[in-house]
Scaffold this motif. Structure first.
Motif, PDB file in Angstrom:
ATOM      1  N   VAL A 236     -11.534  -4.512  -2.059  1.00 23.67           N
ATOM      2  CA  VAL A 236     -10.074  -4.623  -1.970  1.00 23.67           C
ATOM      3  C   VAL A 236      -9.682  -5.487  -0.790  1.00 23.67           C
ATOM      4  O   VAL A 236      -8.862  -6.399  -0.910  1.00 23.67           O
ATOM      5  CB  VAL A 236      -9.415  -3.232  -1.817  1.00 23.67           C
ATOM      6  CG1 VAL A 236      -7.937  -3.399  -1.514  1.00 23.67           C
ATOM      7  CG2 VAL A 236      -9.590  -2.411  -3.064  1.00 23.67           C
ATOM      8  N   VAL A 237     -10.281  -5.192   0.364  1.00 23.47           N
ATOM      9  CA  VAL A 237      -9.891  -5.932   1.560  1.00 23.47           C
ATOM     10  C   VAL A 237     -10.165  -7.423   1.393  1.00 23.47           C
ATOM     11  O   VAL A 237      -9.341  -8.268   1.718  1.00 23.47           O
ATOM     12  CB  VAL A 237     -10.622  -5.387   2.806  1.00 23.47           C
ATOM     13  CG1 VAL A 237     -10.298  -6.241   4.016  1.00 23.47           C
ATOM     14  CG2 VAL A 237     -10.219  -3.960   3.068  1.00 23.47           C
TER      15      VAL A 237
ATOM     16  N   THR B 214      -6.429   1.039  -2.782  1.00 28.10           N
ATOM     17  CA  THR B 214      -6.943   1.172  -1.409  1.00 28.10           C
ATOM     18  C   THR B 214      -6.960   2.634  -1.008  1.00 28.10           C
ATOM     19  O   THR B 214      -7.970   3.148  -0.508  1.00 28.10           O
ATOM     20  CB  THR B 214      -6.051   0.407  -0.416  1.00 28.10           C
ATOM     21  OG1 THR B 214      -5.804  -0.889  -0.901  1.00 28.10           O
ATOM     22  CG2 THR B 214      -6.717   0.333   0.937  1.00 28.10           C
ATOM     23  N   VAL B 215      -5.847   3.315  -1.231  1.00 28.61           N
ATOM     24  CA  VAL B 215      -5.767   4.719  -0.844  1.00 28.61           C
ATOM     25  C   VAL B 215      -6.769   5.555  -1.635  1.00 28.61           C
ATOM     26  O   VAL B 215      -7.444   6.433  -1.094  1.00 28.61           O
ATOM     27  CB  VAL B 215      -4.328   5.230  -1.058  1.00 28.61           C
ATOM     28  CG1 VAL B 215      -4.241   6.705  -0.865  1.00 28.61           C
ATOM     29  CG2 VAL B 215      -3.394   4.509  -0.099  1.00 28.61           C
TER      30      VAL B 215
ATOM     31  N   LEU C 248     -10.191   5.051  -0.279  1.00 30.67           N
ATOM     32  CA  LEU C 248     -10.372   5.797   0.965  1.00 30.67           C
ATOM     33  C   LEU C 248     -10.630   7.264   0.674  1.00 30.67           C
ATOM     34  O   LEU C 248     -11.522   7.891   1.231  1.00 30.67           O
ATOM     35  CB  LEU C 248      -9.127   5.659   1.847  1.00 30.67           C
ATOM     36  CG  LEU C 248      -8.936   4.308   2.528  1.00 30.67           C
ATOM     37  CD1 LEU C 248      -7.532   4.222   3.122  1.00 30.67           C
ATOM     38  CD2 LEU C 248      -9.968   4.092   3.612  1.00 30.67           C
ATOM     39  N   GLU C 249      -9.826   7.797  -0.240  1.00 31.84           N
ATOM     40  CA  GLU C 249     -10.005   9.207  -0.593  1.00 31.84           C
ATOM     41  C   GLU C 249     -11.378   9.476  -1.165  1.00 31.84           C
ATOM     42  O   GLU C 249     -12.006  10.483  -0.854  1.00 31.84           O
ATOM     43  CB  GLU C 249      -8.973   9.602  -1.651  1.00 31.84           C
ATOM     44  CG  GLU C 249      -7.649  10.055  -1.087  1.00 31.84           C
ATOM     45  CD  GLU C 249      -6.595  10.160  -2.179  1.00 31.84           C
ATOM     46  OE1 GLU C 249      -6.978  10.365  -3.345  1.00 31.84           O
ATOM     47  OE2 GLU C 249      -5.411  10.022  -1.856  1.00 31.84           O
TER      48      GLU C 249
ATOM     49  N   LEU D  63     -13.621  -0.313  -1.262  1.00 33.16           N
ATOM     50  CA  LEU D  63     -12.751  -0.609  -0.129  1.00 33.16           C
ATOM     51  C   LEU D  63     -12.983  -2.030   0.361  1.00 33.16           C
ATOM     52  O   LEU D  63     -12.054  -2.803   0.577  1.00 33.16           O
ATOM     53  CB  LEU D  63     -13.075   0.369   0.991  1.00 33.16           C
ATOM     54  CG  LEU D  63     -12.040   0.524   2.074  1.00 33.16           C
ATOM     55  CD1 LEU D  63     -10.720   0.928   1.471  1.00 33.16           C
ATOM     56  CD2 LEU D  63     -12.502   1.563   3.073  1.00 33.16           C
TER      57      LEU D  63
ATOM     58  N   VAL E 262       0.827  -1.208   0.000  1.00 36.76           N
ATOM     59  CA  VAL E 262       0.000   0.000   0.000  1.00 36.76           C
ATOM     60  C   VAL E 262       0.859   1.255   0.000  1.00 36.76           C
ATOM     61  O   VAL E 262       0.713   2.144  -0.845  1.00 36.76           O
ATOM     62  CB  VAL E 262      -0.943   0.016   1.228  1.00 36.76           C
ATOM     63  CG1 VAL E 262      -1.720   1.311   1.286  1.00 36.76           C
ATOM     64  CG2 VAL E 262      -1.877  -1.158   1.190  1.00 36.76           C
TER      65      VAL E 262
ATOM     66  N   THR F 119       1.739   3.828  -3.205  1.00 37.94           N
ATOM     67  CA  THR F 119       1.341   5.228  -3.087  1.00 37.94           C
ATOM     68  C   THR F 119       2.502   6.139  -3.426  1.00 37.94           C
ATOM     69  O   THR F 119       2.351   7.104  -4.169  1.00 37.94           O
ATOM     70  CB  THR F 119       0.868   5.519  -1.646  1.00 37.94           C
ATOM     71  OG1 THR F 119      -0.112   4.559  -1.291  1.00 37.94           O
ATOM     72  CG2 THR F 119       0.290   6.905  -1.546  1.00 37.94           C
TER      73      THR F 119
END
Lengths: 307, 315, 323
Positions: free
Chosen positions: A278-279, A263-264, A267-268, A275, A248, A252
Motif C-alpha cells: 500500500v505504502v 491500510t487500516v 495494520l489490524e 502494508l 485513510v 475508515t
C-alpha cells in the motif's frame, strides 16, 4: 521539455525507492513480522522456524537485495492476510475506489472554493468577505474524520438522504467525498482569495482599466484567469496530499473500500506485505500526480521555459 | 545630499522588530485575532490546569451513570457534558485530552521548528552544495506519504505519545527550513546585512543579532499555523488507534471510542470534535492576524478613511 | 489659441493618514491643448503621476480626488461614467514598466484586440488585422506572427512599443506617458522617444509626457510644467524655461543636470529632500531648500500666476522682481 520531464521522473523514482527502503527497514528491522503468525506464547524455536520460512534469518543485505529486485519486477510479495494473493494485486484492486473518491472530492472542493474565493476577493474587508473567510476557516479547522461523522449524522441518519457506509449505491460516494472536500475547499478558497487580491493589485490591471475595460471584464479575463493558474496547481497538490493522507481516515469512517481502508485493515491484520505494498503504491501515485501537476503547470503558464 | 534627477530607489523594509506594547495594542484592536488569541489562551490554560479544574477523575467509571446526555439535552449538572459508555465524565476526559493534544502540538512545533530553522539557516548561509542538499531532502520528504509512513512507524514501534511527537516532528520540519531559508536569502541581499558583514561580523553573529530578530514574526505566524495542523494530525492518528493509547486520553481517541454510539450518544463524538475545531480555528485566526500584522504592505491596506470631510476650497 | 482638450482646475488628491489625511496633489491647475506636447517634470512624490491618473479617473483607493475639476473637451471627467467612456478611446495612458504593465498570461495580440473589440466594437478578424497594422506602426517586425507571442518573449523596448500600440489603437486625441523611458536602456530610450515623436506628428496626438529627466523634455516637448510637493511651481515653453527659469527649483533642477557642452568639475545638486507630502511645510513648499527664501515665503503659499506671456511661476521673489 523532455529533459525537464526526465529529471522529474528520475527524482520521482528516487522518492519511491527511498519510501520503499524506509518501509523495508521499518517492517523488517524494527518490527518482528514473524509474531503475526504465532500465538503469544510461542517458543523461540517456533519463532526461528517462522523466521526462516519468511526468509528473515538471512543477512539484512541479502534480504534487501531480494526486496529490491522483486520490487523492480513489481513483485511485492504475498499477502499474509489473504495468502495466495499477491499484495500488489489486492492494492490495485482497491485503488480505483480511492481514486474515484478523491477525484470527486477535489472537483467538489474546486467548485466550492473558486467562486467563494473570487467573491471574497472582489470586496476585501466586507461582510461578505469576512463571512466566506470564516466559513473557509471553519471548514479547514474541523478534523476530517469528525466532519465525516457529522455529515453521516445529519445527512445519513437524521435526513436519510445518503447512505453512510460502503460503496454499494450510487449515492454512497457523496458523504465521504464531502468530508474529504470541505477542508480542502477551505484551503483553496483562502488561496484563491489571496491570489485574486494580489492579481487585482497588479499594474496590468491598471493598464486594462486605462484601456477602458469594465470591472467585470478586468476580473473575468485578466485577474480571474491569471489566478486560476496557481490555484489549479495548488489543487493538484492537494489532490496528491488527499490521496496520501486523509483518504485513510475518511475511508475508515465511511467503510469506503479503497486503499485508505485497506491500510487500516492491513495494520489490524498485521499483514506487513500488504502494508508495504500500500505504502509503495500510494507513494507512486503521489509521484505520478506531482509529475502530472508539473506538466500541467507548464502547459497553462506560457512563461515557463523548460530548458 | 539628494540628486534631484534620480528617482528614489525603494529599499527592503528591514527594521527593528516591533515593540511589544505596540503589538499588544494592535492585538486588542483586532477582531478575529483577539478572539483567536483569547480562545487559544483559554484552552491552553485549561489544559495546564486540568487536574485542578476537572470535576471528576477522567478514568473513573460509573456504570450507573453511563451514556448520560449533556446538560441542555436531557442531562443534569452532575455531568455538564454527559458521560461515555463507561460512565466517565466527558468534560474531565476532554480536559485530560487537552493536556495531551496541546502538549503534542507544542512539542512538535518546538522540535520540528528548531530543527527546521537550523536547517534553513544552514542552507541559506552556506548556500551552494549544503543548500541544494538540504532543500532536495526537504522536497523529497514532502513527496512522501506522510500519514501512511507515520502509521507504519507507529505500528512497528508501538504507538505512544512520545513516538507520535517524534514522527510528527520528522514530518514537519521542512516548512520551517523553507521559510527560514528564503528569508535568509532575501535578507542577506539587503544592504543592512551587507553592511554588517562588511564591518566584520562573522556569520553566527550576523545570524544571531540581525537575521533572527527579523525572522521571529514570520516564524511565529508559521508556528501557530503548524500548531493547528499538528492538533489535527494527532487527532487523526489517535482516532485510527495509532496515536495516544488508553488510559491516556486524546481528543481523537475519545471520538474513536465513541463511534459505536454515534446515533445513541452523539455527544461523545460531536463535542470533542467541536473542541478540536474551535482550538484549530483559534490558532488559524491568530495566525492570519499575525501574518497581516507583520507584513507592512498588508497593514497599509487595512487603513481607511476615518470621519473626514473634504475642504470646500483648498487655498 | 489652439483648442484646449484637457482642463484641470485646482485639483486636490488626498490619502487617509494615521491622524489626518495627507495630500498627494494639493492644488494643480493646468491644461493640454490639441496636438501639443506638454512635459511634466518633478521628483518622486511631486504629484505628477497622480495628476495624470486623476485625468483619467484612475486614482486608486484609498486615494481620492477631494477638490477641483477636470474637464475633457468640456465634459466632466470627475463623473465616472464620462471617465469610463473617455478612457482608452479619447485619452490613453502608457506606464513606466512594460513588463508588469502587460498581462503576462495573455498574448499581446489579445491585449491589443481587447481594446478594438470591446471599445470599438470590431469583429475578431478585423481586430486582428488592425492589431497587426498597429504593431507595424510602432516598428515591430513580423507583426502577424508576433500577435501570438506573450510579453516575456519581447525585449523591454519592444514591450514598450506594444504598450504604445495598445494606447493608440482607438486613435486617441491625448496620450499620457508616465515615465515611459525610465525603465529602459539609454539607447532604447532614444528609439522610443523617436517613435513617439513620429507618431505624434503623423497622427496628431497630443502627448503629456511625465518624466523626471529634463533631457527627455528638452528633446520632445513644446511646453514644460515643473511640479513640486503636489503643486505646479513653474510652466512655460521649453526653450524659454530652460533658458531663463522663473523659479529657484527649476533653476536648481536645470543646474543639477549633467551637461556635455560645458565643463563641470562636480555635479551640483539641490540640498535637502522634498517634503513627505504636500502641506508638510508652511508657506512655499520649496522654502526649506531655497537659497532665496524670506519670511513671506516661509508663511504664505505663493499662487501660480502668469508673470509674462505663457510664463507661469509660483514664487514670491520672482513675482516681486518682475513687478
Amino acid at each position: 521539455m523532455l529533459y525537464f520531464l526526465t529529471k522529474r521522473l528520475l527524482v520521482g523514482l528516487l522518492v519511491i525507492y527511498l519510501v520503499a527502503t524506509a518501509v523495508f527497514f521499518i517492517t523488517r528491522v524494527v518490527a518482528n513480522p514473524e509474531l503475526s503468525f504465532l500465538p503469544v506464547d510461542a517458543s523461540p524455536e517456533q519463532r526461528d522456524a517462522v523466521r526462516s520460512y519468511l526468509g528473515l534469518d538471512r543477512s539484512l543485505i541479502a534480504q534487501y537485495w531480494e526486496y529490491l529486485t522483486n520490487l523492480v519486477r513489481l513483485d511485492l510479495g504475498e499477502s499474509f492476510w489473504q495468502p495466495g494473493k499477491s499484495a500488489l494485486s489486492i492494492v490495485l484492486d482497491r485503488l480505483p475506489a480511492s481514486l474515484a473518491l478523491n477525484t470527486v472530492a477535489i472537483v467538489i472542493a474546486l467548485l466550492l472554493a473558486i467562486p467563494m474565493g473570487t467573491i471574497a476577493a472582489l470586496k476585501p474587508g466586507s461582510t461578505l468577505d469576512r463571512t466566506t473567510t470564516t466559513v473557509s476557516l471553519l471548514g479547514l479547522s474541523a478534523p476530517q474524520f469528525w466532519l465525516g461523522f457529522m455529515l453521516m449524522l445529519l445527512f445519513g441518519v437524521r435526513l436519510g438522504w445518503f447512505p453512510t457506509s460502503g460503496a454499494d449505491e450510487r449515492l454512497s460516494i457523496v458523504l465521504p467525498a464531502l468530508a474529504l472536500a470541505l477542508p480542502t475547499a477551505g484551503k483553496i478558497a483562502q488561496m484563491m482569495r489571496s491570489t485574486m487580491i494580489d492579481e487585482l493589485g497588479r499594474p496590468y490591471i491598471l493598464t486594462a482599466e486605462a484601456k477602458g475595460i469594465t470591472a467585470l471584464d478586468r476580473v473575468r479575463h485578466h485577474a480571474f484567469r491569471n489566478s486560476l493558474v496557481p490555484v489549479l496547481t495548488q489543487g493538484s497538490f492537494e489532490y496528491a496530499r488527499m490521496l496520501a493522507g486523509y483518504t485513510v481516515v475518511v475511508e475508515t469512517v465511511f467503510a469506503w473500500p479503497g486503499v485508505g481502508l485497506l491500510t487500516v485493515q492491513a495494520l489490524e491484520q498485521q499483514d506487513l506485505m500488504l502494508l508495504q505494498a500500500v505504502v509503495i503504491v500510494v507513494a507512486s501515485m503521489v509521484v505520478i500526480v506531482n509529475l502530472a501537476t508539473d506538466v500541467l503547470y507548464t502547459r497553462i503558464d506560457p512563461r515557463i521555459e523548460l530548458s | 545630499m539628494s540628486d534631484a534627477a534620480l528617482p528614489i530607489v525603494p529599499t527592503l523594509d528591514v527594521g527593528e522588530p516591533r515593540q511589544l506594547s505596540a503589538f499588544g495594542r494592535a492585538l486588542l484592536r483586532s477582531g478575529t485575532g483577539l478572539f483567536g488569541a483569547i480562545v487559544l489562551g483559554l484552552i491552553v490554560l485549561s489544559a495546564i490546569l486540568a487536574p485542578l479544574i476537572s470535576p471528576y477523575d477522567p478514568t473513573k467509571q460509573d456504570l450507573s451513570a453511563r451514556l448520560t446526555p449533556p446538560l441542555f439535552f436531557g442531562g443534569s449538572t452532575e455531568h455538564i457534558l454527559g458521560t461515555d459508555q463507561l460512565g466517565r465524565d466527558l468534560l474531565s476526559r476532554l480536559l485530560q485530552g487537552a493536556r495531551v493534544s496541546i502538549a503534542v502540538g507544542l512539542f512538535v512545533v518546538l522540535i520540528a521548528g528548531i530543527f527546521g530553522i537550523a536547517m534553513g539557516l544552514l542552507a541559506g548561509y552556506r548556500g551552494k552544495f549544503t543548500d541544494s542538499v538540504i532543500m532536495r531532502v526537504a522536497d523529497m520528504q514532502l513527496a512522501f506519504p506522510g500519514i501512511l509512513l507515520a502509521l507504519v512507524i507507529l505500528y512497528a514501534l508501538g504507538p505512544s505519545m512520545r513516538l507520535v511527537i517524534i514522527v510528527l516532528s520528522i514530518n514537519g520540519w521542512m516548512i520551517y527550513a523553507r521559510v527560514t531559508r528564503s528569508f535568509v536569502l532575501s535578507l542577506r541581499k539587503s544592504e543592512y546585512i551587507e553592511a554588517a558583514e562588511i564591518s566584520g561580523a562573522g556569520p553566527f553573529r550576523t545570524m544571531w543579532r540581525h537575521i533572527l530578530p527579523n525572522l521571529t514574526s514570520p516564524l511565529l505566524t508559521l508556528g501557530v499555523l503548524e500548531f493547528a495542523r499538528i492538533i489535527l494530525a494527532e487527532a487523526a492518528l489517535s482516532f485510527l488507534g495509532y496515536g495516544v493509547q488508553p488510559p491516556d486520553a486524546s481528543w481523537g481517541l475519545i471520538i474513536a471510542q465513541g463511534q459505536d454510539y454515534l446515533t445513541s450518544a452523539w455527544w461523545i463524538v460531536v463535542i470533542p470534535g467541536i473542541v478540536i475545531s474551535i482550538t484549530v480555528l483559534s490558532a488559524n485566526l491568530l495566525s492570519s492576524w499575525l501574518r497581516i500584522y507583520t507584513d507592512p504592505k498588508q497593514r497599509d491596506r487595512q487603513r481607511g478613511w476615518k470621519n473626514w470631510q473634504p475642504e470646500k476650497d483648498p487655498a | 489659441m489652439t483648442e484646449r482638450l484637457l482642463e484641470i482646475s485646482k485639483l486636490a488628491i488626498a490619502f487617509p493618514g494615521s491622524n489626518e489625511p495627507t495630500y498627494g496633489v494639493r492644488e494643480v491647475t493646468m491644461n493640454v491643448a490639441k496636438r501639443e506636447r506638454l512635459g511634466v517634470v518633478g521628483e518622486s512624490g511631486s504629484g505628477k503621476s497622480l495628476t495624470a491618473l486623476a485625468a483619467l479617473g484612475l486614482v486608486q483607493p484609498p486615494g481620492r480626488i477631494v477638490g477641483g475639476s477636470i474637464r475633457w473637451c468640456g465634459r466632466d471627467m470627475l463623473d465616472p461614467k464620462v471617465a469610463r467612456e473617455v478612457r482608452g478611446k479619447e485619452i490613453s495612458m502608457i506606464f513606466q514598466d512594460p513588463m508588469t504593465s502587460l498581462n503576462p498570461l495573455m498574448t499581446i495580440g489579445g491585449q491589443i484586440t481587447e481594446v478594438l473589440i470591446k471599445r470599438l466594437g470590431m469583429g475578431k478578424t478585423q481586430a486582428n488585422k488592425r492589431a497587426a497594422e498597429l504593431l507595424e506602426l510602432v516598428g515591430i517586425p513580423f507583426p502577424l506572427e508576433r500577435l501570438r507571442n506573450y510579453p516575456y518573449e519581447f525585449s523591454g523596448g519592444m514591450r514598450q512599443r506594444v504598450m504604445i500600440a495598445i494606447a493608440l489603437a482607438a486613435e486617441p486625441m491625448l496620450l499620457i506617458a508616465d515615465e515611459p523611458t525610465t525603465a529602459l536602456d539609454v539607447t532604447i530610450q532614444a528609439q522610443i522617444l523617436e517613435l513617439l515623436t513620429e507618431l505624434s506628428n503623423e497622427l496628431g496626438v497630443a502627448v503629456m509626457m511625465i518624466t523626471h529627466d529634463l533631457g527627455v523634455v528638452a528633446e520632445f516637448c513644446d511646453r514644460v510644467q515643473v511640479m513640486y510637493a503636489g503643486r505646479v511651481v513653474e510652466r512655460g515653453p521649453v526653450g524659454d524655461l530652460f533658458g531663463s527659469p522663473l523659479h529657484p527649483y527649476s533653476s536648481g533642477l536645470i543646474a543639477s543636470s549633467p551637461r556635455v557642452d560645458i565643463e563641470q568639475q562636480a555635479l551640483r545638486s539641490i540640498d535637502g529632500d522634498p517634503p513627505a507630502h504636500a502641506d508638510a511645510v508652511p508657506g512655499c513648499p520649496f522654502n526649506p531648500r531655497c537659497p532665496e527664501a524670506d519670511d513671506k515665503c516661509r508663511s504664505v503659499v505663493p499662487p501660480l500666476i502668469e508673470l509674462a506671456p505663457r510664463r507661469w511661476s509660483a514664487c514670491w521673489r520672482r513675482q516681486e522682481s518682475m513687478s
